[in-house]
Design a protein around this motif. Structure first.
Motif, PDB file in Angstrom:
ATOM      1  N   TRP A   5       9.562  -0.094  83.071  1.00  0.00           N
ATOM      2  CA  TRP A   5       9.089   0.326  81.752  1.00  0.00           C
ATOM      3  C   TRP A   5       7.972  -0.607  81.269  1.00  0.00           C
ATOM      4  N   TRP A   6       6.796  -0.476  81.843  1.00  0.00           N
ATOM      5  CA  TRP A   6       5.648  -1.281  81.438  1.00  0.00           C
ATOM      6  C   TRP A   6       5.149  -0.877  80.056  1.00  0.00           C
ATOM      7  N   SER A   7       5.391   0.345  79.643  1.00  0.00           N
ATOM      8  CA  SER A   7       4.901   0.804  78.336  1.00  0.00           C
ATOM      9  C   SER A   7       5.600   0.083  77.185  1.00  0.00           C
ATOM     10  N   LYS A   8       6.726  -0.540  77.436  1.00  0.00           N
ATOM     11  CA  LYS A   8       7.487  -1.246  76.403  1.00  0.00           C
ATOM     12  C   LYS A   8       7.155  -2.733  76.338  1.00  0.00           C
ATOM     13  N   GLN A  19      -0.186  -5.079  71.676  1.00  0.00           N
ATOM     14  CA  GLN A  19       0.364  -3.924  72.379  1.00  0.00           C
ATOM     15  C   GLN A  19      -0.695  -3.382  73.326  1.00  0.00           C
ATOM     16  N   MET A  20      -0.377  -3.335  74.607  1.00  0.00           N
ATOM     17  CA  MET A  20      -1.289  -2.805  75.612  1.00  0.00           C
ATOM     18  C   MET A  20      -0.816  -1.412  75.998  1.00  0.00           C
ATOM     19  N   ASN A  21      -1.720  -0.575  76.396  1.00  0.00           N
ATOM     20  CA  ASN A  21      -1.379   0.791  76.782  1.00  0.00           C
ATOM     21  C   ASN A  21      -1.108   0.866  78.282  1.00  0.00           C
ATOM     22  N   TYR A  22       0.032   0.344  78.697  1.00  0.00           N
ATOM     23  CA  TYR A  22       0.422   0.408  80.098  1.00  0.00           C
ATOM     24  C   TYR A  22       1.266   1.652  80.342  1.00  0.00           C
ATOM     25  N   ASP A  23       1.187   2.167  81.567  1.00  0.00           N
ATOM     26  CA  ASP A  23       2.034   3.275  81.994  1.00  0.00           C
ATOM     27  C   ASP A  23       3.255   2.726  82.705  1.00  0.00           C
ATOM     28  N   ASN A  24       4.345   3.461  82.645  1.00  0.00           N
ATOM     29  CA  ASN A  24       5.531   3.080  83.403  1.00  0.00           C
ATOM     30  C   ASN A  24       5.253   3.254  84.893  1.00  0.00           C
ATOM     31  N   VAL A  25       5.918   2.456  85.711  1.00  0.00           N
ATOM     32  CA  VAL A  25       5.657   2.425  87.151  1.00  0.00           C
ATOM     33  C   VAL A  25       6.835   3.033  87.907  1.00  0.00           C
ATOM     34  N   LEU A  26       6.529   3.963  88.807  1.00  0.00           N
ATOM     35  CA  LEU A  26       7.512   4.553  89.706  1.00  0.00           C
ATOM     36  C   LEU A  26       7.259   4.000  91.100  1.00  0.00           C
ATOM     37  N   GLN A  27       8.319   3.511  91.737  1.00  0.00           N
ATOM     38  CA  GLN A  27       8.197   2.977  93.096  1.00  0.00           C
ATOM     39  C   GLN A  27       9.303   3.567  93.952  1.00  0.00           C
ATOM     40  N   THR A  53      -1.602   0.216  85.036  1.00  0.00           N
ATOM     41  CA  THR A  53      -2.835   0.455  84.284  1.00  0.00           C
ATOM     42  C   THR A  53      -3.211   1.932  84.231  1.00  0.00           C
ATOM     43  N   ASP A  54      -2.774   2.724  85.222  1.00  0.00           N
ATOM     44  CA  ASP A  54      -3.055   4.158  85.222  1.00  0.00           C
ATOM     45  C   ASP A  54      -2.091   4.840  86.184  1.00  0.00           C
ATOM     46  N   ARG A  55      -1.296   5.764  85.686  1.00  0.00           N
ATOM     47  CA  ARG A  55      -0.307   6.448  86.518  1.00  0.00           C
ATOM     48  C   ARG A  55      -0.965   7.209  87.671  1.00  0.00           C
ATOM     49  N   GLY A  56      -2.212   7.600  87.511  1.00  0.00           N
ATOM     50  CA  GLY A  56      -2.918   8.312  88.575  1.00  0.00           C
ATOM     51  C   GLY A  56      -3.348   7.421  89.724  1.00  0.00           C
ATOM     52  N   ASP A  57      -3.352   6.105  89.533  1.00  0.00           N
ATOM     53  CA  ASP A  57      -3.689   5.168  90.603  1.00  0.00           C
ATOM     54  C   ASP A  57      -2.434   4.915  91.416  1.00  0.00           C
TER      55      ASP A  57
END
Length: 125
Positions: A5-8, A19-27, A53-57
């Motif tokens: 949960w990087w968005s938190k 507050q940074m606009n990070y996306d949550n990471v799926l691995q 930094t970007d869910r599309g990356d």
């Protein structure tokens, strides 16, 4: 499978929370090992991961390996191929290099890596 949960997350700079606009990471990681009749292992694995930094990356890694065993020694060999796709601000006008993306301020970047490792273990006693 892990989910982060990087968005938190709050980032602190100069003692102030930002507050940074990070996306949550799926691995997702998976692998399997098979031992052949003469005790030679064969291993394969795969990892897929998004970036904060970007869910599309995304980063995709395929690995393989084997090992050989003697009475007082072990040799493990492994290697893999990694592919990483991401967008990055355009540093140079593509028209300079014969392309025509001068109206785009973003480049699609694709990185590929090959890596390998050999490990030797010797049992002294």
């Amino acid at each position: 499978v892990t989910y982060e949960w990087w968005s938190k997350r709050d980032i602190f700079r100069a003692g102030q929370a930002q507050q940074m606009n990070y996306d949550n990471v799926l691995q997702i990681r998976t692998g399997i090992e098979h031992i052949f009749f003469n005790q030679v292992p064969f291993r394969v694995g795969m990892q897929y991961r998004t970036t904060p930094t970007d869910r599309g990356d995304t980063r995709l890694i395929f690995t393989t390996g084997t090992g050989f065993y003697g009475k007082r020694w072990e040799v493990d060999l492994s290697g893999g191929v990694s592919k990483f796709n991401y967008n990055y601000p355009d540093l140079f006008d593509d028209a300079i290099y014969g392309g025509d993306r001068s109206n785009s301020n973003i480049d699609d970047v694709e990185e590929r890596y090959f890596f390998g490792q050999a490990t030797l273990k010797v049992k002294l006693r």
